[in-house]
Write a protein that holds these residues in place. Structure first.
Motif, mmCIF file in Angstrom:
data_model
loop_
_atom_site.group_PDB
_atom_site.id
_atom_site.type_symbol
_atom_site.label_atom_id
_atom_site.label_comp_id
_atom_site.label_asym_id
_atom_site.label_seq_id
_atom_site.Cartn_x
_atom_site.Cartn_y
_atom_site.Cartn_z
ATOM 1 N N LEU A 141 0.545 -1.602 0.250
ATOM 2 C CA LEU A 141 -0.143 0.242 0.065
ATOM 3 C C LEU A 141 0.833 1.305 -0.346
ATOM 4 O O LEU A 141 0.170 2.559 -0.213
ATOM 5 C CB LEU A 141 -0.879 0.489 1.350
ATOM 6 N N LEU A 142 2.024 1.195 0.251
ATOM 7 C CA LEU A 142 3.099 2.101 0.124
ATOM 8 C C LEU A 142 3.329 2.648 -1.393
ATOM 9 O O LEU A 142 2.861 2.035 -2.609
ATOM 10 C CB LEU A 142 4.529 1.848 1.009
ATOM 11 N N PRO A 143 4.030 4.023 -0.833
ATOM 12 C CA PRO A 143 4.018 4.518 -2.543
ATOM 13 C C PRO A 143 4.643 3.592 -3.106
ATOM 14 O O PRO A 143 6.303 3.300 -3.012
ATOM 15 C CB PRO A 143 5.008 5.821 -2.347
ATOM 16 N N GLY A 144 4.284 3.288 -4.702
ATOM 17 C CA GLY A 144 5.895 2.073 -5.988
ATOM 18 C C GLY A 144 4.898 1.034 -4.755
ATOM 19 O O GLY A 144 5.489 -0.273 -6.085
ATOM 20 N N GLY A 145 4.205 0.611 -3.994
ATOM 21 C CA GLY A 145 3.925 -0.587 -3.609
ATOM 22 C C GLY A 145 3.563 -1.574 -4.469
ATOM 23 O O GLY A 145 3.085 -2.858 -5.346
ATOM 24 N N GLY A 146 2.122 -0.891 -5.447
ATOM 25 C CA GLY A 146 1.427 -1.074 -6.543
ATOM 26 C C GLY A 146 2.465 -2.259 -7.916
ATOM 27 O O GLY A 146 2.504 -2.804 -8.967
ATOM 28 N N LEU A 147 3.500 -1.146 -8.018
ATOM 29 C CA LEU A 147 4.416 -2.097 -9.080
ATOM 30 C C LEU A 147 5.270 -3.765 -8.498
ATOM 31 O O LEU A 147 5.182 -4.096 -9.521
ATOM 32 C CB LEU A 147 5.654 -1.016 -8.731
ATOM 33 N N LEU A 148 5.081 -3.481 -6.599
ATOM 34 C CA LEU A 148 5.245 -5.478 -6.667
ATOM 35 C C LEU A 148 4.547 -6.322 -6.806
ATOM 36 O O LEU A 148 4.592 -7.317 -6.732
ATOM 37 C CB LEU A 148 5.388 -4.697 -5.345
ATOM 38 N N LEU A 149 3.156 -5.879 -7.070
ATOM 39 C CA LEU A 149 2.103 -6.379 -6.938
ATOM 40 C C LEU A 149 2.142 -7.797 -8.263
ATOM 41 O O LEU A 149 1.722 -9.274 -8.064
ATOM 42 C CB LEU A 149 0.990 -6.129 -7.388
ATOM 43 N N PRO A 150 2.925 -7.822 -8.976
ATOM 44 C CA PRO A 150 3.054 -9.159 -10.512
ATOM 45 C C PRO A 150 4.228 -9.944 -9.933
ATOM 46 O O PRO A 150 4.114 -10.933 -9.995
ATOM 47 C CB PRO A 150 3.801 -8.176 -11.293
ATOM 48 N N ILE A 151 4.836 -9.799 -8.553
ATOM 49 C CA ILE A 151 5.539 -10.698 -8.202
ATOM 50 C C ILE A 151 5.077 -10.859 -7.112
ATOM 51 O O ILE A 151 4.894 -12.263 -6.627
ATOM 52 C CB ILE A 151 7.004 -9.660 -7.366
ATOM 53 N N LEU A 152 4.022 -10.545 -6.540
ATOM 54 C CA LEU A 152 2.837 -10.891 -5.072
ATOM 55 C C LEU A 152 1.807 -12.127 -6.174
ATOM 56 O O LEU A 152 1.706 -13.477 -5.800
ATOM 57 C CB LEU A 152 2.242 -10.274 -4.609
ATOM 58 N N ILE A 153 1.476 -11.789 -7.666
ATOM 59 C CA ILE A 153 0.611 -12.618 -7.721
ATOM 60 C C ILE A 153 1.628 -14.276 -8.958
ATOM 61 O O ILE A 153 0.881 -14.970 -8.886
ATOM 62 C CB ILE A 153 -0.133 -11.907 -9.180
ATOM 63 N N LYS A 154 2.799 -13.744 -8.632
ATOM 64 C CA LYS A 154 3.692 -14.957 -9.348
ATOM 65 C C LYS A 154 3.883 -16.047 -8.336
ATOM 66 O O LYS A 154 4.154 -17.242 -8.528
ATOM 67 C CB LYS A 154 5.058 -14.459 -9.826
ATOM 68 N N PHE A 155 3.626 -15.514 -6.868
ATOM 69 C CA PHE A 155 3.659 -16.113 -6.127
ATOM 70 C C PHE A 155 2.458 -17.080 -5.483
ATOM 71 O O PHE A 155 2.359 -18.188 -4.727
ATOM 72 C CB PHE A 155 4.529 -16.197 -4.818
ATOM 73 N N ILE A 156 1.709 -16.480 -5.339
ATOM 74 C CA ILE A 156 0.199 -17.291 -4.714
ATOM 75 C C ILE A 156 0.147 -17.789 -5.760
ATOM 76 O O ILE A 156 -0.250 -19.078 -4.934
ATOM 77 C CB ILE A 156 -1.362 -15.949 -4.765
ATOM 78 N N PRO A 157 -0.493 -18.194 -6.593
ATOM 79 C CA PRO A 157 -0.471 -19.685 -6.795
ATOM 80 C C PRO A 157 -0.228 -20.688 -6.876
ATOM 81 O O PRO A 157 -0.409 -22.321 -6.520
ATOM 82 C CB PRO A 157 -0.970 -19.593 -8.682
#
Length: 396
Positions: free
Chosen positions: A367-383
């Motif tokens: 939720l921090l500034p720039g944090g949205g750029l990291l979501l694709p990496i989070l999405i990669k790990f969730i599956p």
């Protein structure tokens, strides 16, 4: 008892369990050699001055740096003063209070009932991480952590003189920067890597301004003032590390190092510390941040993946619970592993993931500034996190 250096209470737990096993040393050279072997000087900790094996397999680089930094400071304290970790904690806190110019006083206001152990955890965290923003800190903390030994030298000075000021840090940072420039001037063939290394160090300095180091003052700055033997050993190491940035020290560079050693009033035996540097690099070069600055974007991506993988692993149970209540999100995440999502689908994934992150304290970094750029990496790990029961129902 398991220690997690990312959770409050780790300093007290570590010292109560392992303080008696932290080594003390008979000479400054033996302490310095141990610091080389620990990896702290190079920003990559591999041991903790302990006389027994220690399981750090679940820690990331940052967590190992925290514990290695603390253990090194305590090993110095045992060597120079006494074997009492409770007095050590109070002295270390007073040391940082002295150099903070009130910057740490907020701890007393925000956490008035917090003990010295917990205040030191905040201070050490600040020394390891120089940027609050997860997107930018990975670019600059690499060299900064390789300069943590300046804190060790400052603590040595404080123990000897019972006083210290920020000027000590300013002067030593300027010496190190001037020495890197001095050493690079010896190199016949300078590469883009050498320039990048210098720039990374300039950007990581805490107290000094680059403009204050002028080319005609370089030699004078390197040799100005009195030095402890530990500081001389460290300056020699900085020169050696700089010349080894291309993986080899040629003949004229070796002559420079030998002469520099004598000018620092170190004997030839002290040059043996250079052998330890070569051995450490040979063993860990692929992991050493100091020698892997060629591709900062790649380094950033690798570091960030490690951080997010750790967060996902530690919050697995909570994440699964939240995901089980977000059936549409699970389907979209599953679909994303097979096909490209539409713009609207990506918006849904982002919104629902951020809603989940709001409910899990450890994941609020997204939720921090720039944090949205990291979501694709989070999405990669969730599956990879989802059990087969989820996967089997993705297309229901």
């Amino acid at each position: 008892m398991q220690i997690n250096p990312s959770i409050n209470g780790w300093i007290e737990k570590f010292l109560f369990q392992y303080a008696s096993g932290v080594s003390d040393y008979t000479t400054d050279e033996s302490f310095f050699l141990a610091c080389q072997k620990s990896g702290l000087i190079y920003g990559y900790v591999v041991n903790y001055h302990l006389d027994s094996n220690f399981d750090d397999s679940k820690w990331d680089l940052e967590e190992r740096m925290k514990v290695g930094f603390l253990a090194t400071l305590f090993a110095l304290y045992k060597t120079k003063k006494e074997d009492n970790f409770q007095i050590f904690i109070e002295d270390l806190f007073q040391f940082y209070t002295k150099i903070s110019k009130g910057n740490f006083s907020f701890l007393n206001m925000v956490l008035p009932h917090t003990n010295s152990y917990q205040k030191l955890e905040s201070i050490i965290n600040e020394r390891i991480q120089t940027n609050d923003n997860i997107v930018t800190k990975n670019f600059t903390h690499m060299v900064t952590n390789a300069m943590l030994f300046i804190d060790v030298l400052a603590f040595e000075y404080y123990l000897k003189n019972n006083d210290i000021s920020v000027d000590f840090f300013k002067n030593l940072e300027r010496k190190c920067l001037a020495l890197m420039m001095f050493s690079l001037n010896v190199k016949i063939d300078k590469s883009e890597y050498d320039i990048m290394l210098l720039k990374m160090f300039e950007n990581s300095m805490r107290y000094s301004k680059v403009s204050k180091v002028k080319s005609n003052e370089i030699i004078d700055i390197v040799f100005e003032g009195k030095r402890s033997e530990l500081e001389s050993l460290y300056l020699y190491e900085i020169a050696h590390m700089t010349l080894l940035s291309d993986g080899v020290v040629n003949e004229n560079e070796q002559v420079f190092l030998s002469n520099f050693c004598l000018k620092l009033n170190l004997n030839k035996n002290n040059q043996n510390t250079g052998n330890e540097l070569v051995s450490f690099i040979k063993k860990y070069k692929k992991e050493l941040p100091f020698y892997n600055l060629n591709h900062p974007v790649k380094q950033f991506y690798t570091n960030t993946q490690d951080i997010i993988a750790k967060l996902v692993s530690r919050n697995k149970t909570r994440l699964l619970k939240e995901l089980s209540e977000s059936r549409e999100l699970v389907k979209l995440l599953g679909k994303s592993t097979q096909n490209e999502l539409s713009f609207e689908e990506k918006k849904k994934v982002k919104k629902q993931l951020l809603d989940i992150c709001k409910s899990i304290p450890s994941l609020t970094i997204f939720l921090l500034p720039g944090g949205g750029l990291l979501l694709p990496i989070l999405i990669k790990f969730i599956p990879q996190l989802l059990p087969s029961a989820f996967n089997e129902n993705l297309n229901d």
